[in-house]
Motif scaffolding. Structure first.
Motif, short mmCIF file in Angstrom:
data_model
loop_
_atom_site.label_atom_id
_atom_site.label_comp_id
_atom_site.label_asym_id
_atom_site.label_seq_id
_atom_site.Cartn_x
_atom_site.Cartn_y
_atom_site.Cartn_z
N ASP A 1 -6.28 5.01 0.44
CA ASP A 1 -7.44 4.69 -0.20
C ASP A 1 -8.71 4.40 0.85
O ASP A 1 -8.56 3.76 1.55
N TYR B 1 -9.61 0.72 1.46
CA TYR B 1 -8.61 0.08 2.08
C TYR B 1 -8.32 0.36 3.71
O TYR B 1 -8.07 -0.42 4.15
N PRO C 1 0.75 -1.22 0.08
CA PRO C 1 0.34 -0.09 0.03
C PRO C 1 0.98 1.11 0.05
O PRO C 1 0.55 2.13 -0.60
N GLN C 2 1.82 1.32 0.67
CA GLN C 2 2.82 2.35 0.79
C GLN C 2 3.81 2.28 -0.24
O GLN C 2 4.60 1.54 0.04
N SER D 1 -1.31 6.32 6.64
CA SER D 1 -2.13 5.16 6.78
C SER D 1 -2.39 5.09 7.96
O SER D 1 -3.70 4.79 8.48
N CYS E 1 0.75 3.88 -5.50
CA CYS E 1 0.45 3.60 -4.23
C CYS E 1 -0.80 3.87 -3.95
O CYS E 1 -1.57 4.67 -4.45
N TRP E 2 -1.33 3.48 -2.67
CA TRP E 2 -2.79 3.30 -2.49
C TRP E 2 -2.78 3.33 -0.81
O TRP E 2 -3.90 2.87 -0.11
N TYR E 3 -1.86 4.16 -0.15
CA TYR E 3 -1.83 4.10 1.36
C TYR E 3 -3.15 4.51 2.11
O TYR E 3 -3.39 4.35 3.16
#
Length: 341
Positions: free
Chosen positions: A158, A161, A122-123, A212, A154-156
């Motif tokens: 989202d 999530y 994610p990061q 996050s 990246c999707w830290y």
């Protein structure tokens, strides 16, 4: 459109014979050991040899191999089920089979209309996502794979999530509270560590881990627990990000608070959750007098997590770089999307 989704992860030895070469591959990566190649090769073998016995014993605790590939395959199949027939997931591991070169051939044979590169990190870090994306591009160029590509950076942060992660953390907090009602609790967001020098050079990993963790805690404001970000798995003599998870556990013992450990940078179980956190750090917590020690589950193929990843896939429609979360600040120059918005 037929979309090939390439899931990236670290990989792990698939038997005792693979433990040493896996670790040599890991520490030979120029993204991790930032030294001239001849020093890097020497160091990789030195590190692998110096901790070979401990590594072998730890993998024996998991049946002699890493479960990471099997768990990633479960994630892949679950993601395909949610997305439907136009999507197919492929797996490319960085340091053990299946390597990117093998996966490129499988993707090329399937003949997709487009490819989405989806790191299961994610990061963003240049040592994980950055290394995997570079490895894939080299393998794809060598194989002549010329298909429109979207790279998920990246999707830290989202929202889906974060919500899925917060649900797993809440479950662990409730477990800890049930064990000793009224006991003060501290959530330790434990991420894999990095040498400080890599972060100072422009890697956004630490900032994204902290973001996050803060986002998860915002979901858990009603629990009235405190939180701390810490870092595990130091592997070289350099100064690494602090505090270490070991130090944070010891401090919790001195403070007389229970601990809920959250492996915030991992979405699949492997040696660092199943052995380091579940066995080694649990033992340290007992020695330190920590009254309650609970480790939050990682996502694996949790349905909410899979739906969150499916949402990322559906939104990543345009070739080029796609960021599932907020763009990095310009100072994080190692991130390919730094300063884009």
């Amino acid at each position: 459109m037929r979309t090939a989704i390439v899931l990236f992860n670290l990989g792990g030895p698939d038997g005792p014979h693979a433990i040493k070469p896996f670790r040599v591959n890991l520490f030979s990566d120029k993204a991790i050991i930032r030294a001239p190649w001849f020093i890097r090769v020497w160091l990789s073998r030195l590190i692998a040899n110096s901790s070979a016995k401990a590594a072998y014993e730890n993998y024996q605790l998991m049946g002699g191999k890493s479960p990471l590939l099997e768990l990633t395959e479960k994630q892949a199949r679950a993601l395909e089920t949610v997305l439907g027939l136009d999507y197919r997931c492929f797996i490319a591991m960085r340091y053990w089979h299946p390597f990117a070169a093998q996966t490129v051939k499988e993707v090329k044979q399937w003949a997709p209309d487009r490819i989405l590169l989806l790191p299961l990190y994610p990061q963003f870090s240049s040592t994980t996502t950055g290394s995997s994306l570079s490895d894939w591009r080299e393998a794809a160029a060598a194989a002549g794979l010329a298909v429109p590509v979207t790279s998920l950076c990246c999707w830290y942060d989202d929202p889906a999530y974060i919500a899925a992660t917060a649900a797993l953390v809440r479950e662990a907090i409730e477990d800890a509270m049930a064990q000793k009602p009224g006991l003060p609790l501290r959530v330790l967001f434990s991420a894999h560590g990095l040498p400080e020098s890599i972060v100072k050079a422009g890697d956004p990993y630490q900032a994204q881990v902290e973001a996050s963790s803060a986002a998860v805690m915002a979901h858990l404001a009603d629990t009235k627990v405190e939180a701390l970000v810490c870092y595990q798995s130091r592997a070289t003599p350099q100064k690494w990000l602090e505090p270490s998870t070991v130090e944070a556990i010891a401090q919790a013992g001195r403070d007389g608070v229970g601990v809920v450990v959250v492996p915030i940078a991992f979405v699949s179980d492997h040696i660092e959750t199943l052995v380091e956190l579940d066995i080694e750090n649990r033992h340290l917590a007992e020695q330190a007098g920590v009254p309650v020690y609970v480790r939050a589950r990682v996502a694996n193929d949790d349905p909410d997590f899979i739906r969150a990843v499916a949402g990322l896939v559906r939104r990543a429609q345009v070739p080029g770089l796609y960021q599932g979360g907020t763009a990095c600040a310009k100072k994080h120059k190692d991130c390919p999307g730094a300063g884009m918005v």
